[in-house]
Scaffold this active site. Structure first.
Site, mmCIF file in Angstrom:
data_model
loop_
_atom_site.group_PDB
_atom_site.id
_atom_site.type_symbol
_atom_site.label_atom_id
_atom_site.label_comp_id
_atom_site.label_asym_id
_atom_site.label_seq_id
_atom_site.Cartn_x
_atom_site.Cartn_y
_atom_site.Cartn_z
ATOM 1 N N ASN A 213 0.837 -1.201 0.000
ATOM 2 C CA ASN A 213 0.000 0.000 0.000
ATOM 3 C C ASN A 213 0.872 1.251 0.000
ATOM 4 O O ASN A 213 1.936 1.305 0.616
ATOM 5 C CB ASN A 213 -1.003 0.010 1.158
ATOM 6 C CG ASN A 213 -0.399 -0.161 2.526
ATOM 7 O OD1 ASN A 213 0.614 -0.818 2.691
ATOM 8 N ND2 ASN A 213 -1.023 0.427 3.529
ATOM 9 N N GLU B 131 0.396 5.237 0.563
ATOM 10 C CA GLU B 131 -0.519 6.284 1.040
ATOM 11 C C GLU B 131 -0.082 7.666 0.560
ATOM 12 O O GLU B 131 0.971 7.827 -0.067
ATOM 13 C CB GLU B 131 -0.600 6.209 2.568
ATOM 14 C CG GLU B 131 -1.209 4.877 3.009
ATOM 15 C CD GLU B 131 -1.445 4.770 4.506
ATOM 16 O OE1 GLU B 131 -0.960 5.630 5.271
ATOM 17 O OE2 GLU B 131 -2.134 3.808 4.910
ATOM 18 N N CYS C 127 -10.386 -4.923 0.785
ATOM 19 C CA CYS C 127 -11.468 -3.946 0.907
ATOM 20 C C CYS C 127 -12.410 -4.071 -0.290
ATOM 21 O O CYS C 127 -12.098 -4.748 -1.282
ATOM 22 C CB CYS C 127 -10.897 -2.529 1.002
ATOM 23 S SG CYS C 127 -10.375 -1.834 -0.586
ATOM 24 N N GLU D 296 -3.174 -4.494 -2.931
ATOM 25 C CA GLU D 296 -3.736 -5.389 -3.954
ATOM 26 C C GLU D 296 -3.829 -4.684 -5.304
ATOM 27 O O GLU D 296 -3.522 -5.264 -6.347
ATOM 28 C CB GLU D 296 -5.132 -5.868 -3.547
ATOM 29 C CG GLU D 296 -5.157 -6.774 -2.325
ATOM 30 C CD GLU D 296 -5.300 -6.013 -1.003
ATOM 31 O OE1 GLU D 296 -4.867 -4.845 -0.928
ATOM 32 O OE2 GLU D 296 -5.857 -6.592 -0.056
ATOM 33 N N CYS E 246 -10.936 -3.179 -3.725
ATOM 34 C CA CYS E 246 -10.004 -4.201 -4.214
ATOM 35 C C CYS E 246 -10.751 -5.453 -4.663
ATOM 36 O O CYS E 246 -10.342 -6.104 -5.623
ATOM 37 C CB CYS E 246 -8.967 -4.546 -3.154
ATOM 38 S SG CYS E 246 -7.783 -3.206 -2.912
ATOM 39 N N CYS F 295 -4.309 0.718 -2.167
ATOM 40 C CA CYS F 295 -4.101 -0.544 -1.445
ATOM 41 C C CYS F 295 -3.052 -1.412 -2.150
ATOM 42 O O CYS F 295 -2.874 -1.331 -3.375
ATOM 43 C CB CYS F 295 -5.394 -1.343 -1.392
ATOM 44 S SG CYS F 295 -6.694 -0.598 -0.411
HETATM 45 N N1 THU Z 1 -5.113 -1.603 2.819
HETATM 46 C C1 THU Z 1 -4.572 -2.402 1.850
HETATM 47 O O1 THU Z 1 -3.546 -2.068 1.255
HETATM 48 N N2 THU Z 1 -5.168 -3.584 1.585
HETATM 49 C C2 THU Z 1 -6.226 -4.092 2.271
HETATM 50 O O2 THU Z 1 -6.655 -5.203 1.987
HETATM 51 C C3 THU Z 1 -6.849 -3.302 3.350
HETATM 52 C C4 THU Z 1 -6.320 -1.930 3.542
HETATM 53 C C5 THU Z 1 -4.428 -0.352 3.151
HETATM 54 C C6 THU Z 1 -5.120 0.914 2.751
HETATM 55 C C7 THU Z 1 -4.503 1.903 3.721
HETATM 56 O O3 THU Z 1 -3.253 2.335 3.213
HETATM 57 C C8 THU Z 1 -4.235 1.081 4.961
HETATM 58 O O4 THU Z 1 -4.261 -0.277 4.540
HETATM 59 C C9 THU Z 1 -5.252 1.289 6.068
HETATM 60 O O5 THU Z 1 -6.534 1.150 5.587
#
Ligand code: THU
Length: 161
Positions: free
Chosen positions: A62, A64, A112, A75, A115, A73
């Site tokens: 991920n 940000e 999520c 994925e 994704c 994310c």
């Molecule tokens: N996140 C992911 O990368 N994948 C997931 O399956 C769930 C959430 C990330 C998004 C964000 O950067 C952090 O986790 C918190 O939500």
């Protein structure tokens, strides 16, 4: 009126030792790659690692952003990379793991909603299910036969004519 029921089965292992060697290696890579996540806002580091049908392994984490909704994310970072570098090779399995500073990473997380939609599009595009292996740094491991199972009554390109 009739009532429809949706249910799906998935495998639950007590820990990584229940997996075969190939799956175990993939999950270990997902656990390890969380270190490359850029998550200064949530402090929640996610790693996703795919094995493609030709045996190639690719990873995503991920990423940000100070403008929060810009963050992506693990994925979808992964799917974008695979689609760009290996546009003709279907994904066989994706392992997802996470690590967090103040939360113990001892149970699986699942993708999520956004994704799930992206994973489903990838499956329909290649006409191939994508297996998911979900786990924290330790503890239980879920194995799901097809990512699309996580998105019942999904909106797909079929609706667009
Ligand atoms: N996140 C992911 O990368 N994948 C997931 O399956 C769930 C959430 C990330 C998004 C964000 O950067 C952090 O986790 C918190 O939500």
């Amino acid at each position: 009126m009739k009532e429809n029921k949706y249910e799906f089965r998935y495998e639950v292992f007590d820990d990584i030792s229940g997996l075969n060697e190939k799956d175990s290696r993939l999950l270990t890579k997902a656990r390890d790659i969380t270190i490359n996540a850029y998550a200064p806002y949530s402090h929640f580091h996610v790693g996703a690692v795919a094995i493609l049908e030709n045996g190639e392994i690719m990873a995503g984490t991920n990423q940000e952003n100070a403008s929060y909704p810009v963050g992506i994310c693990a994925e979808r970072v992964l799917l974008g990379s695979v689609a760009t570098l290996h546009p003709d090779i279907p994904i066989e399995t994706i392992a997802v793991s996470y690590s967090a500073e103040n939360i113990s990473s001892d149970h699986p997380i699942s993708p999520c909603g956004m994704c799930r939609q992206a994973l489903l599009e990838y499956e329909t595009r290649f006409h191939k299910p994508i297996r998911l292996i979900l786990s924290g740094q330790t503890g239980k491991v879920f194995v799901i036969k097809s990512a699309g199972l996580l998105l019942p009554l999904a909106f797909t390109s079929e609706e667009l004519g």
